[in-house]
Design an enzyme around this catalytic site. Sequence first.
Site, PDB file in Angstrom:
ATOM      1  N   GLU A 107     -31.643 -27.818   7.694  1.00  0.00           N
ATOM      2  CA  GLU A 107     -32.259 -26.647   7.525  1.00  0.00           C
ATOM      3  C   GLU A 107     -31.632 -25.405   7.663  1.00  0.00           C
ATOM      4  OE1 GLU A 107     -34.884 -29.521   9.667  1.00  0.00           O
ATOM      5  OE2 GLU A 107     -32.879 -28.765  10.274  1.00  0.00           O
ATOM      6  N   TYR A 119     -25.698 -24.924  -1.176  1.00  0.00           N
ATOM      7  CA  TYR A 119     -26.302 -25.852  -0.897  1.00  0.00           C
ATOM      8  C   TYR A 119     -26.983 -26.341  -2.284  1.00  0.00           C
ATOM      9  CZ  TYR A 119     -25.672 -25.196   4.050  1.00  0.00           C
ATOM     10  OH  TYR A 119     -25.390 -24.943   5.201  1.00  0.00           O
TER      11      TYR A 119
END
Length: 155
Positions: A107, A119
Amino acid sequence: MNEGIVRPLHPDDLEAILEIERVSFATPWSIEAFKAELKDNEYARYLCLELEGQVIGYMGLWFILDEGHITNIAITPNHRGQHWGEFLMRSVMGKMLEQGMERMTLEVRVSNSPAQSLYKRLGFVIAGVRKGYYADTGEDAMIMWAELGREVSVT
């Protein structure tokens, strides 16, 4: 760039990890939280990024079946923007793949664009949103997943 080493966290690394937590997060984990993870959570794995004998970053994961869930990751402020976060992530992803892991998740705050960009470069895709996930601000979290073993861009 000097040679970084990714290795398992040792109990004597906790002081450095706590300092990285303190300067990185509005609500840092306590030493008790880390000790509980290390002692009581059979799924938890914590890795340090060491540079020239100094811990400059770390990552916590839970290994559950064939998935890795990143619980926390941080790099010291004076080493950010130098690709050490990417080095740590790529190293851990490689280690996970070697251990039979097939995918990983995390998260990330919806406001944390630099982390989201990293990411995405590493092959993570947005899978959803957790409303009000962060207790300190009530901010939403993006849920991101990556399939390990897929080629990811090197840029």
